[in-house]
Scaffold this active site. Sequence first.
Site, PDB file in Angstrom:
ATOM      1  N   ASP A  50       0.988  -0.968  -0.132  1.00 24.04           N
ATOM      2  CA  ASP A  50       0.154   0.120   0.502  1.00 24.04           C
ATOM      3  C   ASP A  50       1.292   1.129  -0.373  1.00 24.04           C
ATOM      4  OD1 ASP A  50      -1.880   1.704   0.405  1.00 24.04           O
ATOM      5  OD2 ASP A  50      -2.171   1.571   2.139  1.00 24.04           O
ATOM      6  N   ASP A  52      -0.191   5.400   1.339  1.00 18.31           N
ATOM      7  CA  ASP A  52       0.018   6.259   2.759  1.00 18.31           C
ATOM      8  C   ASP A  52       0.217   5.127   3.967  1.00 18.31           C
ATOM      9  OD1 ASP A  52      -1.491   8.424   1.996  1.00 18.31           O
ATOM     10  OD2 ASP A  52      -2.478   7.030   0.615  1.00 18.31           O
ATOM     11  N   VAL A 205     -12.700  15.386   2.329  1.00 17.64           N
ATOM     12  CA  VAL A 205     -11.685  15.860   2.217  1.00 17.64           C
ATOM     13  C   VAL A 205     -10.380  15.436   1.281  1.00 17.64           C
ATOM     14  CG1 VAL A 205      -9.521  16.741   3.984  1.00 17.64           C
ATOM     15  CG2 VAL A 205     -12.016  17.072   4.454  1.00 17.64           C
TER      16      VAL A 205
END
Length: 499
Positions: A50, A52, A205
């Site tokens: 992954d 993040d 966001v």
Amino acid sequence: LNKSGKLTELFFFKFSSDLVPSIMSNLLNPDAIFSNNEMSLSDIEIYGFDYDYTLVFYSKHLHTLIYNAARDLLINEHRYPAEIRKYDYDPNFAIRGLHYDVHRALLMKIDAFHYIQLGTVYRGLSVVPDEEVIAMYDGSHVPLEQMSDFYGKSSHGHTMKQFMDIFSLPEMTLLSCVNEYFLKNNIDYEPVHLYKDVKDSIRDVHIKGIMYRAIEADIEKYICYAEQTRAVLAKLADHGKKMFLITNSPSSFVEKGMKFIVGKDWRDLFDVVIVQADKPSFFNDKRRPFRKVNEKGVLLWDKIHKLQKGQIYKQGNLYEFLKLTGWRGSKVLYFGDHIYSDLADLTLKHGWRTGAIIPELRSEIKIMNTEQYIQTMTWLQTLTGLLEHMQVHRDPDSQMILDEWKKERKEMREMTRNFFNSQFGSLFRTDQNPTYFLRRLSRFADIYMASLSCLLNYDPYYTFYPRRTPLQHELPTWSDQLCTGTFRIPFLQEMAQVK
């Protein structure tokens, strides 16, 4: 017991204190890799990652950014009172793995057996008294049908949401702060609407690019440069391992981040790069085809017959990925920080090996290595053994001493919780049980560690052996240990008989 209780307690306090030096000489390594399931790296040919909180770590400024941006969206788009701006982000309020009762607006910690840890239930920013929690839930157990679903979500009748993502820390804090504002100002509101509005604001966001643009504009502020990430990737490449990246983040964002932490040639290290994968749907949806992304970020319409090195692909699905690469089964090891979205489907449905990145692990182990923590836990365990052994005495004086010990034990449990987080304690334990988070971690991750850099401490042929943890029926009871077993104290039985 009334004549010997205090003497017994003093003796065993001294006994437990004498154990501390030997424990201190064998401290845990915060940079170690821990194993739930036996696995040899010599069997691993392909490593997946992954992005993040796996390849890249973020500074403390990022959660403040997410919180502030979501709070502004609540005010500007959902028409929440502007007064909620007075609530700033508190990085020390919540921990990962907590559950949120959507209908009651309660944030809480639940153990592996679905029991609420009393003292960790929060309405807004205030703890809910134990008596009130017990009255609401008819005890402290949460039935299976009310728990979060397989992916931790509150859907299809499930009233609990579990926050497993590191990005969810601002969401939990924002929920609690808005709840606090409504409660303090006696404003009637619907908790379900609040939960949905906060969830949508946090989502926006990300989806609207607010977070991505802010990080790209000031990458040194938000990304923690880690040259060890490149060292890990280079080590694997030197040993002929294939590598791939599957992330939900967009291509331009990943491109800039990887150039910053790895270098301009970062794509040369990866055989396949997939962005905006939409995990966990990526692992289950067989319909979405891959699309190639060109150097300008434009999506191409070509049919994909092969996943080429140096190219970036968007969307797709795991079934097509397996068909195009042939990378199947236990020769693949995938790393991610999200227990559900990154790891669950891979281990349950596809037989991949999985590694969980748990950044909180390093700080918790450092706390566990302190002398104060070791002293506290050693005495807590000893005191628990005393309670177990002495509970046979039913006379009033003995019961009074036992009640004092129970009170001391409760106070020490609270002290232990405060070592980690004043509100919710450790990510991995409730008072005596594993947390629900740890239960899922143990099920879905073969190995877990604080960061990928821990791999540098092991050669690529190392075999991870899980410690054989004794089952409850394989261990003598504390009372057996104290009186007849490992910790035999010859005069304890005589002391217990003193009237």
